[in-house]
Design an enzyme around this catalytic site. Structure first.
Site, PDB file in Angstrom:
ATOM      1  N   TYR A  45      -9.491  -2.270 -16.911  1.00 21.52           N
ATOM      2  CA  TYR A  45     -10.283  -2.875 -15.827  1.00 21.52           C
ATOM      3  C   TYR A  45     -11.789  -2.686 -16.056  1.00 21.52           C
ATOM      4  O   TYR A  45     -12.605  -3.217 -15.313  1.00 21.52           O
ATOM      5  CB  TYR A  45      -9.922  -2.273 -14.459  1.00 21.52           C
ATOM      6  CG  TYR A  45      -8.479  -2.428 -14.027  1.00 21.52           C
ATOM      7  CD1 TYR A  45      -7.584  -3.233 -14.720  1.00 21.52           C
ATOM      8  CD2 TYR A  45      -8.015  -1.755 -12.903  1.00 21.52           C
ATOM      9  CE1 TYR A  45      -6.261  -3.356 -14.314  1.00 21.52           C
ATOM     10  CE2 TYR A  45      -6.699  -1.881 -12.480  1.00 21.52           C
ATOM     11  CZ  TYR A  45      -5.824  -2.663 -13.199  1.00 21.52           C
ATOM     12  OH  TYR A  45      -4.518  -2.774 -12.785  1.00 21.52           O
ATOM     13  N   HIS A  71       0.269   1.008 -19.484  1.00 28.64           N
ATOM     14  CA  HIS A  71      -0.010  -0.218 -18.715  1.00 28.64           C
ATOM     15  C   HIS A  71       1.009  -1.337 -18.965  1.00 28.64           C
ATOM     16  O   HIS A  71       1.343  -2.091 -18.057  1.00 28.64           O
ATOM     17  CB  HIS A  71      -1.424  -0.709 -19.060  1.00 28.64           C
ATOM     18  CG  HIS A  71      -2.056  -1.537 -17.995  1.00 28.64           C
ATOM     19  ND1 HIS A  71      -3.406  -1.546 -17.771  1.00 28.64           N
ATOM     20  CD2 HIS A  71      -1.542  -2.393 -17.078  1.00 28.64           C
ATOM     21  CE1 HIS A  71      -3.687  -2.373 -16.780  1.00 28.64           C
ATOM     22  NE2 HIS A  71      -2.567  -2.899 -16.340  1.00 28.64           N
TER      23      HIS A  71
HETATM   24  N1  NAP Z   1      -0.153  -2.627 -13.448  1.00 31.11           N
HETATM   25  C1  NAP Z   1      -0.525  -3.886 -13.505  1.00 31.11           C
HETATM   26  O1  NAP Z   1      -0.252  -4.596 -14.487  1.00 31.11           O
HETATM   27  C2  NAP Z   1      -1.274  -4.477 -12.365  1.00 31.11           C
HETATM   28  C3  NAP Z   1      -1.438  -5.870 -12.265  1.00 31.11           C
HETATM   29  C4  NAP Z   1      -2.126  -6.372 -11.169  1.00 31.11           C
HETATM   30  C5  NAP Z   1      -2.615  -5.512 -10.197  1.00 31.11           C
HETATM   31  N2  NAP Z   1      -2.460  -4.151 -10.325  1.00 31.11           N
HETATM   32  C6  NAP Z   1      -2.964  -3.199  -9.291  1.00 31.11           C
HETATM   33  O2  NAP Z   1      -2.575  -3.677  -7.994  1.00 31.11           O
HETATM   34  C7  NAP Z   1      -3.763  -3.814  -7.190  1.00 31.11           C
HETATM   35  C8  NAP Z   1      -3.585  -4.904  -6.172  1.00 31.11           C
HETATM   36  O3  NAP Z   1      -3.219  -6.132  -6.768  1.00 31.11           O
HETATM   37  P1  NAP Z   1      -4.116  -7.434  -6.754  1.00 31.11           P
HETATM   38  O4  NAP Z   1      -5.509  -7.036  -6.591  1.00 31.11           O
HETATM   39  O5  NAP Z   1      -3.772  -8.248  -7.930  1.00 31.11           O
HETATM   40  O6  NAP Z   1      -3.568  -8.274  -5.517  1.00 31.11           O
HETATM   41  P2  NAP Z   1      -3.303  -8.045  -3.940  1.00 31.11           P
HETATM   42  O7  NAP Z   1      -3.742  -6.694  -3.522  1.00 31.11           O
HETATM   43  O8  NAP Z   1      -1.899  -8.468  -3.692  1.00 31.11           O
HETATM   44  O9  NAP Z   1      -4.216  -9.159  -3.303  1.00 31.11           O
HETATM   45  C9  NAP Z   1      -5.602  -9.085  -3.311  1.00 31.11           C
HETATM   46  C10 NAP Z   1      -6.129 -10.275  -2.528  1.00 31.11           C
HETATM   47  O10 NAP Z   1      -5.714 -10.165  -1.158  1.00 31.11           O
HETATM   48  C11 NAP Z   1      -6.842 -10.298  -0.294  1.00 31.11           C
HETATM   49  N3  NAP Z   1      -6.662  -9.358   0.810  1.00 31.11           N
HETATM   50  C12 NAP Z   1      -6.472  -8.012   0.733  1.00 31.11           C
HETATM   51  N4  NAP Z   1      -6.321  -7.481   1.949  1.00 31.11           N
HETATM   52  C13 NAP Z   1      -6.441  -8.504   2.838  1.00 31.11           C
HETATM   53  C14 NAP Z   1      -6.401  -8.593   4.254  1.00 31.11           C
HETATM   54  N5  NAP Z   1      -6.184  -7.510   4.999  1.00 31.11           N
HETATM   55  N6  NAP Z   1      -6.581  -9.807   4.819  1.00 31.11           N
HETATM   56  C15 NAP Z   1      -6.787 -10.902   4.074  1.00 31.11           C
HETATM   57  N7  NAP Z   1      -6.829 -10.894   2.715  1.00 31.11           N
HETATM   58  C16 NAP Z   1      -6.647  -9.701   2.111  1.00 31.11           C
HETATM   59  C17 NAP Z   1      -8.057  -9.945  -1.117  1.00 31.11           C
HETATM   60  O11 NAP Z   1      -9.163 -10.715  -0.704  1.00 31.11           O
HETATM   61  P3  NAP Z   1     -10.440 -10.023   0.078  1.00 31.11           P
HETATM   62  O12 NAP Z   1     -11.264  -9.359  -0.969  1.00 31.11           O
HETATM   63  O13 NAP Z   1     -11.097 -11.209   0.700  1.00 31.11           O
HETATM   64  O14 NAP Z   1      -9.897  -9.071   1.088  1.00 31.11           O
HETATM   65  C18 NAP Z   1      -7.637 -10.350  -2.528  1.00 31.11           C
HETATM   66  O15 NAP Z   1      -7.974 -11.693  -2.785  1.00 31.11           O
HETATM   67  C19 NAP Z   1      -4.843  -4.104  -8.230  1.00 31.11           C
HETATM   68  O16 NAP Z   1      -6.154  -3.950  -7.721  1.00 31.11           O
HETATM   69  C20 NAP Z   1      -4.486  -3.099  -9.302  1.00 31.11           C
HETATM   70  O17 NAP Z   1      -4.911  -1.808  -8.919  1.00 31.11           O
HETATM   71  C21 NAP Z   1      -1.794  -3.636 -11.390  1.00 31.11           C
END
Ligand code: NAP
Length: 308
Positions: free
Chosen positions: A48, A106
């Site tokens: 990241y 990862h």
């Molecule tokens: N291990 C892996 O391969 C892998 C892959 C992907 C992700 N991850 C981890 O998982 C974490 C989360 O996944 P992600 O970031 O892909 O997706 P997510 O958390 O499912 O979704 C993030 C999105 O949701 C919105 N959001 C969050 N809370 C909200 C709320 N209360 N109301 C309205 N919209 C909301 C955010 O926009 P706003 O900014 O507008 O709130 C953002 O666009 C990552 O940051 C990372 O740490 C790991």
């Protein structure tokens, strides 16, 4: 805050804050906001490119280190015994800490076995408290638990005790519930962590009528209902948000409970397929190989990482 207990009795907050696609420029502020909101579990990764900013925010927060749970992940470019060891030292330097609470492999590609041995030894040395994997599907996880986690003798002659993965971080959300994988993880005592716990809103998840109706019944937002659903399934979550109000909403999910009937309604929403991609798709495996090259450039733009 509810905790999950990892091996050796390590306590991990079930709810945290993730920083995937949070650019180095915005990351320190976002993590500072998340810590002020009350989050005490931060999920980052070498890939990241923001471990340094996570470390800056934690250091400047003044919150005692042992009150914050830090997860990072070894990128595939750093797999292999020597490379993983060196990369964890670099993560420790960037995170400005003497230990990482949870370090994951990862992706299930490359020399994961060599990487795992390095992590097992770093646990023994006290540089990492717990270790796990990410994106391991059931077959690969079962293989890994049975074949990769044995005692071994390190190159310096140290006897290192084999350790099974404490967690497996995979895509889980109401449209991809991974029930079968969760069954295998339970069998091997591997705790589930959801990446994209909100499915990033893909496939219309943020407008789902069933989730909207349940949310209305509880006077909560749809996003809070989804996070609550994960927590009631015993799945750790770390939603990403750049918005302080959303952060506060995401934190505020411990004052209501979904009924068994509501959990069943959400179970019916499962589409049994990824909203992103399959790690078994050969084109995706090639894409990951390309990403090793692309991410070697620390100035690369994540928006350029077009998947097939
Ligand atoms: N291990 C892996 O391969 C892998 C892959 C992907 C992700 N991850 C981890 O998982 C974490 C989360 O996944 P992600 O970031 O892909 O997706 P997510 O958390 O499912 O979704 C993030 C999105 O949701 C919105 N959001 C969050 N809370 C909200 C709320 N209360 N109301 C309205 N919209 C909301 C955010 O926009 P706003 O900014 O507008 O709130 C953002 O666009 C990552 O940051 C990372 O740490 C790991």
């Amino acid at each position: 805050m509810k905790n999950l207990t990892l091996s050796e009795g390590i306590q991990m907050p079930i709810l945290g804050y993730g920083v995937y696609r949070v650019s180095p420029d915005e990351c320190e502020q976002c993590v500072a906001d998340a810590l002020r909101t009350g989050f005490r579990h931060i999920d980052t990764a070498q890939a990241y490119f923001n471990e340094q900013q996570v470390g800056d925010a934690i250091r400047k927060s003044g919150i005692p280190r042992d009150e914050i749970f830090i997860t990072s992940k070894v990128w595939i470019d750093h797999f292999g015994y020597e490379e993983t060891r060196a990369s964890v030292m670099e993560s420790l330097r960037k995170l400005q800490t003497t230990y990482i609470d949870l370090m994951l492999l990862h992706q299930p590609f490359g020399d994961a076995y060599g990487a795992w041995r390095a992590l097992e030894q770093l646990v023994q040395e006290g540089k990492i408290r717990a270790i796990g994997v990410s994106n391991f599907y059931a077959d690969r996880l079962v293989e890994f638990c049975n074949f990769a986690c044995n005692d071994f003798t390190a190159p310096d002659g140290t006897h290192v005790k084999g350790v099974r993965p404490a967690v497996n971080q995979v895509e889980i959300h109401p449209y991809h519930q991974q029930t079968e994988l969760l069954g295998w993880m339970k069998k091997y005592d591997v705790l589930p962590e959801a990446w994209a716990p909100l499915g990033e809103g893909r496939d219309g998840l943020f407008d789902d009528p069933v989730l909207q109706q349940i949310a209305q019944q509880h006077g909560k937002s749809l996003h809070q209902v989804v996070l609550r659903w994960h927590i009631q399934r015993g799945v750790a979550v770390f939603p990403m948000s750049r918005n302080k109000q959303h952060m506060a909403d995401n934190m505020n999910v411990f004052d209501f409970e979904l009924t068994e009937a509501e959990m069943q309604q959400i179970a019916q929403l499962d589409k049994h397929r990824s909203a992103f991609f399959s790690h078994r798709d050969p084109a995706m495996v090639e894409w990951f190989a390309q990403m090793v090259e692309v991410r070697r450039n620390p100035n690369h733009n994540p928006d350029d990482e077009k998947r097939p």
